[in-house]
Design an enzyme around this catalytic site. Structure first.
Site, PDB file in Angstrom:
ATOM      1  N   TYR A 134       3.150   2.150   2.345  1.00 39.32           N
ATOM      2  CA  TYR A 134       4.640   2.366   2.930  1.00 39.32           C
ATOM      3  C   TYR A 134       5.380   2.055   3.086  1.00 39.32           C
ATOM      4  O   TYR A 134       6.391   1.440   2.069  1.00 39.32           O
ATOM      5  CB  TYR A 134       3.236   1.217   4.298  1.00 39.32           C
ATOM      6  CG  TYR A 134       2.374   1.953   4.708  1.00 39.32           C
ATOM      7  CD1 TYR A 134       2.558   2.858   5.037  1.00 39.32           C
ATOM      8  CD2 TYR A 134       0.603   1.312   4.424  1.00 39.32           C
ATOM      9  CE1 TYR A 134       1.085   3.346   5.979  1.00 39.32           C
ATOM     10  CE2 TYR A 134       0.013   1.898   4.431  1.00 39.32           C
ATOM     11  CZ  TYR A 134      -0.198   2.890   5.085  1.00 39.32           C
ATOM     12  OH  TYR A 134      -1.586   3.112   6.238  1.00 39.32           O
TER      13      TYR A 134
ATOM     14  N   GLU B  60       0.885  -1.149  -0.291  1.00 44.69           N
ATOM     15  CA  GLU B  60      -0.249  -0.414   0.486  1.00 44.69           C
ATOM     16  C   GLU B  60       1.094   1.917  -0.220  1.00 44.69           C
ATOM     17  O   GLU B  60       0.316   2.206   0.719  1.00 44.69           O
ATOM     18  CB  GLU B  60      -0.915   0.120   1.304  1.00 44.69           C
ATOM     19  CG  GLU B  60      -2.018  -0.737   0.946  1.00 44.69           C
ATOM     20  CD  GLU B  60      -2.347  -2.498   1.657  1.00 44.69           C
ATOM     21  OE1 GLU B  60      -1.443  -2.383   2.535  1.00 44.69           O
ATOM     22  OE2 GLU B  60      -3.126  -3.117   1.472  1.00 44.69           O
TER      23      GLU B  60
ATOM     24  N   ARG C  57       2.182  -8.852   4.433  1.00 39.11           N
ATOM     25  CA  ARG C  57       1.672  -8.167   3.959  1.00 39.11           C
ATOM     26  C   ARG C  57       2.064  -8.024   2.695  1.00 39.11           C
ATOM     27  O   ARG C  57       3.346  -6.251   2.579  1.00 39.11           O
ATOM     28  CB  ARG C  57       0.727  -7.258   3.907  1.00 39.11           C
ATOM     29  CG  ARG C  57      -0.586  -6.563   2.660  1.00 39.11           C
ATOM     30  CD  ARG C  57      -1.666  -6.625   4.223  1.00 39.11           C
ATOM     31  NE  ARG C  57      -2.268  -5.071   3.412  1.00 39.11           N
ATOM     32  CZ  ARG C  57      -3.859  -5.408   3.251  1.00 39.11           C
ATOM     33  NH1 ARG C  57      -4.026  -6.011   4.330  1.00 39.11           N
ATOM     34  NH2 ARG C  57      -4.434  -4.916   2.441  1.00 39.11           N
TER      35      ARG C  57
ATOM     36  N   HIS D 167      -2.101   3.679  -1.452  1.00 39.52           N
ATOM     37  CA  HIS D 167      -2.266   4.391  -0.932  1.00 39.52           C
ATOM     38  C   HIS D 167      -3.013   5.875  -2.078  1.00 39.52           C
ATOM     39  O   HIS D 167      -4.091   6.230  -1.929  1.00 39.52           O
ATOM     40  CB  HIS D 167      -2.991   5.405   0.539  1.00 39.52           C
ATOM     41  CG  HIS D 167      -2.416   4.475   1.155  1.00 39.52           C
ATOM     42  ND1 HIS D 167      -4.195   2.883   1.246  1.00 39.52           N
ATOM     43  CD2 HIS D 167      -2.436   3.642   2.335  1.00 39.52           C
ATOM     44  CE1 HIS D 167      -4.365   1.918   2.514  1.00 39.52           C
ATOM     45  NE2 HIS D 167      -2.911   2.732   3.261  1.00 39.52           N
TER      46      HIS D 167
ATOM     47  N   GLN E 133     -17.589   4.838   5.234  1.00 39.91           N
ATOM     48  CA  GLN E 133     -18.775   5.984   5.763  1.00 39.91           C
ATOM     49  C   GLN E 133     -17.926   6.153   7.612  1.00 39.91           C
ATOM     50  O   GLN E 133     -17.968   6.584   8.268  1.00 39.91           O
ATOM     51  CB  GLN E 133     -19.965   6.427   5.411  1.00 39.91           C
ATOM     52  CG  GLN E 133     -20.527   6.382   3.897  1.00 39.91           C
ATOM     53  CD  GLN E 133     -21.925   6.878   3.832  1.00 39.91           C
ATOM     54  OE1 GLN E 133     -22.278   5.866   3.127  1.00 39.91           O
ATOM     55  NE2 GLN E 133     -22.378   7.079   4.599  1.00 39.91           N
TER      56      GLN E 133
HETATM   57  P1  NAP Z   1     -26.896  17.735   0.670  1.00 42.78           P
HETATM   58  O1  NAP Z   1     -25.652  16.841   0.638  1.00 42.78           O
HETATM   59  O2  NAP Z   1     -27.445  18.683   1.570  1.00 42.78           O
HETATM   60  O3  NAP Z   1     -27.088  17.946  -1.503  1.00 42.78           O
HETATM   61  C1  NAP Z   1     -28.018  19.263  -0.945  1.00 42.78           C
HETATM   62  C2  NAP Z   1     -27.168  20.006  -2.661  1.00 42.78           C
HETATM   63  O4  NAP Z   1     -28.261  21.090  -2.911  1.00 42.78           O
HETATM   64  C3  NAP Z   1     -26.134  21.175  -2.418  1.00 42.78           C
HETATM   65  O5  NAP Z   1     -25.709  20.938  -3.452  1.00 42.78           O
HETATM   66  C4  NAP Z   1     -27.025  22.263  -2.711  1.00 42.78           C
HETATM   67  O6  NAP Z   1     -26.004  22.952  -3.014  1.00 42.78           O
HETATM   68  C5  NAP Z   1     -28.361  22.385  -2.808  1.00 42.78           C
HETATM   69  N1  NAP Z   1     -29.144  22.875  -2.094  1.00 42.78           N
HETATM   70  C6  NAP Z   1     -29.451  23.218  -0.771  1.00 42.78           C
HETATM   71  N2  NAP Z   1     -30.677  23.849  -0.891  1.00 42.78           N
HETATM   72  C7  NAP Z   1     -30.506  24.579  -1.767  1.00 42.78           C
HETATM   73  C8  NAP Z   1     -31.491  25.219  -2.455  1.00 42.78           C
HETATM   74  N3  NAP Z   1     -32.402  26.232  -2.059  1.00 42.78           N
HETATM   75  N4  NAP Z   1     -31.993  25.970  -3.584  1.00 42.78           N
HETATM   76  C9  NAP Z   1     -31.098  25.207  -4.458  1.00 42.78           C
HETATM   77  N5  NAP Z   1     -29.977  24.152  -4.327  1.00 42.78           N
HETATM   78  C10 NAP Z   1     -30.195  24.096  -3.025  1.00 42.78           C
HETATM   79  O7  NAP Z   1     -28.170  16.578   0.296  1.00 42.78           O
HETATM   80  P2  NAP Z   1     -28.493  15.615  -0.371  1.00 42.78           P
HETATM   81  O8  NAP Z   1     -27.346  15.765  -1.563  1.00 42.78           O
HETATM   82  O9  NAP Z   1     -29.774  15.485   0.086  1.00 42.78           O
HETATM   83  O10 NAP Z   1     -27.808  14.385   0.310  1.00 42.78           O
HETATM   84  C11 NAP Z   1     -28.684  13.471   1.459  1.00 42.78           C
HETATM   85  C12 NAP Z   1     -27.582  13.206   2.944  1.00 42.78           C
HETATM   86  O11 NAP Z   1     -27.021  12.175   2.461  1.00 42.78           O
HETATM   87  C13 NAP Z   1     -26.230  13.975   2.364  1.00 42.78           C
HETATM   88  O12 NAP Z   1     -26.258  14.250   4.386  1.00 42.78           O
HETATM   89  C14 NAP Z   1     -25.224  13.159   2.190  1.00 42.78           C
HETATM   90  O13 NAP Z   1     -23.965  13.392   2.786  1.00 42.78           O
HETATM   91  C15 NAP Z   1     -25.860  11.563   2.687  1.00 42.78           C
HETATM   92  N6  NAP Z   1     -25.321  11.348   1.142  1.00 42.78           N
HETATM   93  C16 NAP Z   1     -24.297  10.469   0.863  1.00 42.78           C
HETATM   94  C17 NAP Z   1     -23.861  10.293  -0.426  1.00 42.78           C
HETATM   95  C18 NAP Z   1     -22.624   9.665  -0.026  1.00 42.78           C
HETATM   96  O14 NAP Z   1     -21.590   9.353  -1.309  1.00 42.78           O
HETATM   97  N7  NAP Z   1     -21.524   9.080   0.567  1.00 42.78           N
HETATM   98  C19 NAP Z   1     -24.641   9.938  -1.304  1.00 42.78           C
HETATM   99  C20 NAP Z   1     -26.171  10.149  -1.364  1.00 42.78           C
HETATM  100  C21 NAP Z   1     -26.428  10.992   0.363  1.00 42.78           C
HETATM  101  P3  NAP Z   1     -26.074  24.547  -3.532  1.00 42.78           P
HETATM  102  O15 NAP Z   1     -26.220  25.582  -1.834  1.00 42.78           O
HETATM  103  O16 NAP Z   1     -24.903  25.507  -3.373  1.00 42.78           O
HETATM  104  O17 NAP Z   1     -27.080  25.091  -4.059  1.00 42.78           O
HETATM  105 FE1  SF4 Z   2     -16.881  -0.002   6.923  1.00 41.54          FE
HETATM  106 FE2  SF4 Z   2     -18.483  -1.165   8.144  1.00 41.54          FE
HETATM  107 FE3  SF4 Z   2     -19.402   0.653   5.805  1.00 41.54          FE
HETATM  108 FE4  SF4 Z   2     -18.308  -2.077   6.100  1.00 41.54          FE
HETATM  109  S1  SF4 Z   2     -20.451  -1.798   6.541  1.00 41.54           S
HETATM  110  S2  SF4 Z   2     -17.176   0.426   4.692  1.00 41.54           S
HETATM  111  S3  SF4 Z   2     -16.637  -1.128   7.822  1.00 41.54           S
HETATM  112  S4  SF4 Z   2     -18.556   2.005   7.695  1.00 41.54           S
END
Ligand code: NAP
Ligand code: SF4
Length: 672
Positions: free
Chosen positions: A166, A164, A214, A252, A339
């Site tokens: 290291y 990785e 590893r 990494h 996550q």
């Molecule tokens: P979000 O992450 O809060 O994104 C909302 C988006 O909408 C932002 O781009 C924001 O950008 C825009 N926005 C917010 N208010 C607005 C308004 N009044 N008018 C126009 N645009 C607006 O919400 P989400 O995408 O619905 O996700 C929800 C949750 O799920 C989040 O916590 C996210 O992290 C999680 N999630 C994570 C993943 C992942 O890959 N880990 C995947 C899906 C969801 P601007 O304000 O700049 O326009």
């Molecule tokens: Fe990490 Fe749990 Fe997601 Fe697996 S399910 S990648 S251990 S957070």
């Protein structure tokens, strides 16, 4: 005896009852108030769950090798008794434990970092100093000393981390080793440092001490080695006294994903198989092995003798026992989201698990948590929060009814699993269904809860888990027919046209763009993954990098908009966001920010940008602009004394599945 997952294996001095190694993980517990106590509780629960061989997180052999200030180290006799607490506890559970020795080299996050040559890593701001030849000799002695102390502390062996990117890997790769003394240059010179370390450890610890290495079976970086060199190195390690070779996949700093959900299961065992062909000692396969069935396939087809699984043990401490007893549906499967494990680690938080918030918190959330005050509880809403709470509370002895207005459980997870590369979310829904059944939760689907009925039934606690609803925007034309919510687009993709503008570039905006630009549904094949990411599966090219990549995509035009200026994808996971960004870039998704929405009409989305009116043509506009709490039902519960909110209805901003499940688990423990 045939080689199956649950057949015995003898490796050097160890005899193990099965072929599963619980892999090394950074947990962040080294920075907790009680590192040894909490780590011991974490490992012990896995040993009790059937893990026959456990590898600890990385422990440095000296100060220079530390990952960062406060990381684990073993370099003095005074520390031995601390580690002995850990080994005694694991041995009492009938398992073996080996200590991983990790010298972080140029990945260290402290000022005294060292490397074979003074070349900074692209993922570390700190410049390393070139190690002198005297210091190399001292470091070899430090490794031997560390291994010997581990032996005194009762460890059954050690794993040397040589992959990785290291320190040891930095020596073996031309990419990072530009030395022209006996430690650099030719392949034999570049291999010398790790080989000398093994010899020194073997000499100091004797033949009865287990040594696992590893090694980098696949580098995935420019000027990394190819499979011929990897094979030669494996042969040299065997000759030096290594008992088992484990597979390290990718540095990494590689820009190819190696453990994320987008990586197909068992995607890299072909590289491990090449090492197995070259040596006589057992070889373990690693990365994206998350079910017993996949593990069994790997062993049966002879790609490896063992499997090395790490995150699956965060997700389920009882993985081995459940798999051995054929209780596959009861396994809480690691969905490779990163996550709550790696993202937490890189945000300087204690590692845990999205699907199992107890992971690394065993002393805070005890495993057995039977209540002495059983209650009759109603849970409203069967998304991630509601289901998790219902399962946990029912397991603790409460009588739980779960109300869900739609015809199935899952809530927002039902959208996540439709995104190409996120199919693993199916496993979570499968686990939820199995556990609801196992703990006899009374699940009422197609049932809108009604306050009067709740009152009449005499629930003592009501848990509101009604989740979120998409944010409604105030833009002229928002109610036009060609403007749809992300929920509608996921449910009815046939409604989405050819030219699409997505408003909002958070996690769901990114997911939506991926959903619309990916030509396939269902998990990606390993062949297609390799050609998409430029992996040379012949292993002949340096770093096993292909000369070109082949991207599959739909012929849609997708534009992703956000109001704020700056980089896109800032809210995505720390260790996975870059993958989504590259995926969209490769598929030609346009990302445009620093604008204000003016109106939507049949021509598309009109914005104001830099004082000018700009039109983004669209026949479909999809709103992915975040969410608000769905608390419509809350007012009708004013009469109830004990109403608790969890998940999105409590806090919609920045809520994700990890937060929802953690919230639910915490409440279930509080209500006991
Ligand atoms: P979000 O992450 O809060 O994104 C909302 C988006 O909408 C932002 O781009 C924001 O950008 C825009 N926005 C917010 N208010 C607005 C308004 N009044 N008018 C126009 N645009 C607006 O919400 P989400 O995408 O619905 O996700 C929800 C949750 O799920 C989040 O916590 C996210 O992290 C999680 N999630 C994570 C993943 C992942 O890959 N880990 C995947 C899906 C969801 P601007 O304000 O700049 O326009
Ligand atoms: Fe990490 Fe749990 Fe997601 Fe697996 S399910 S990648 S251990 S957070």
């Amino acid at each position: 005896m045939s080689n199956t997952l649950f057949s015995e294996i003898k490796i050097g001095p160890l005899t193990l009852p099965n072929r599963i190694i619980m892999g090394s993980m950074h947990t962040g517990l080294d920075h907790s108030d009680d590192p040894i106590g909490r780590l011991t509780a974490f490992y012990k629960e896995r040993a009790d769950g059937g893990a026959a061989l456990i590898v600890t997180g990385g422990v440095s052999p000296n100060e220079a090798g530390l990952m960062g200030p406060g990381a684990m180290i073993l370099n003095t006799a005074e520390q031995v008794s601390d580690y002995k607490v850990m080994t005694d506890a694991i041995h009492a559970s009938g398992s073996k434990i080996i200590m991983q020795i990790l010298h972080a080299g140029r990945y260290s996050k402290h000022e005294g970092l060292l490397a074979p040559s003074a070349i900074r890593s692209p993922i570390n701001k700190l410049e390393p100093r070139e190690i002198t030849s005297d210091e190399i000799e001292e470091t070899i002695a430090d490794f031997a000393n560390c291994a010997s102390l581990a032996q005194q502390a009762g460890f059954d062996g050690i794993e040397i981390l040589g992959s990785e990117g290291y320190f040891l890997n930095e020596f073996t790769a031309e990419r990072t080793n530009k030395r022209n003394d006996q430690w650099g240059g030719s392949f034999a010179n570049r291999s010398r440092f790790p080989v000398e370390i093994i010899r020194a450890i073997r000499q100091k610890t004797g033949d009865e001490f287990f040594i696992q290495y590893r090694m980098s079976v696949l580098e995935l970086v420019e000027d990394g080695w190819n499979s011929d060199e990897a094979q030669q190195f494996a042969i040299a390690l065997e000759a030096a006294g290594v008992n088992l070779l484990n597979s390290g996949i990718g540095w990494h700093e590689a820009s190819i994903p190696t453990i994320a959900m987008a990586v197909p299961r068992a995607a890299f065992t072909w590289a491990t198989a090449k090492i197995k062909q070259a040596v006589n000692i057992p070889v373990a396969a690693a990365n994206r092995i998350n079910t017993a069935e996949i593990a069994e396939d790997i062993i049966q087809r002879g790609d490896a003798d063992m499997v090395y699984m790490a995150r699956p043990f965060l997700a389920d401490a009882d993985f081995v026992n459940k798999a051995q007893q054929g209780r596959h549906d009861e396994i809480n499967t690691c969905i490779a989201c990163n996550q709550s494990c790696l993202d937490n680690l890189f945000n300087n938080k204690t590692v845990s698990c999205l699907v199992n918030p107890r992971a690394c918190h065993e002393t805070i959330y005890p495993k057995i948590n039977k209540t002495e005050k059983a209650q009759k509880m109603a849970v409203i809403g069967a998304g991630a929060a509601g289901v998790s709470f219902a399962i946990e509370a029912a397991k603790n002895g409460h009588s739980v009814t779960l109300y869900e207005a739609s015809n199935c459980i899952g809530g927002q997870l039902l959208y996540a699993h439709k995104v190409p590369g996120k199919e693993e979310f199916d496993e979570l829904i499968r686990y939820f269904n199995t556990m609801l059944n196992k703990y006899a939760v009374n699940v009422q689907l197609n049932t809108k809860a009604n306050a009067q009925q709740l009152q009449e039934t005499g629930y003592q606690s009501i848990v509101l888990a009604t989740g979120i609803k998409p944010r409604k925007l105030d833009i002229e034309g928002i109610d036009s027919e060609h403007v749809i919510s992300y929920e509608e687009a996921f449910k009815n993709p046939e409604k989405v046209g050819q030219n699409v503008v997505i408003i909002g570039a958070g996690g769901i905006g990114f997911d939506m763009a991926t959903f619309l630009m990916h030509p396939h549904t269902g998990a990606q094949s390993i062949e297609s993954f390799n050609s998409n990411w430029g992996i040379d599966a012949t292993g002949k090219n340096n770093g096993s990098l292909a000369k070109e990549t082949v991207i599959e995509k739909t012929d849609r035009n997708v534009t992703l908009l956000q109001r704020k200026p700056g980089r896109f994808g800032k809210s995505l996971g720390k260790t996975t966001g870059w993958i989504h960004q590259i995926e969209l870039q490769k598929r030609g998704v346009k990302t445009i920010g620093d604008l204000n929405y003016v109106k939507i009409d049949n021509a598309g989305v009109h914005v104001e940008q830099d004082g000018k009116d700009v039109l983004f043509p669209a026949d479909s506009v999809i709103i992915c602009a975040g969410q608000e709490s769905n608390d419509e039902f809350a007012d009708s519960l004013n009469e109830f004394a004990n109403v608790y909110r969890i998940g999105g209805v409590k806090q919609a901003v920045e809520l994700d599945a990890a937060q929802a499940i953690e919230d639910a688990t915490r409440l279930a423990y509080e209500l006991n």
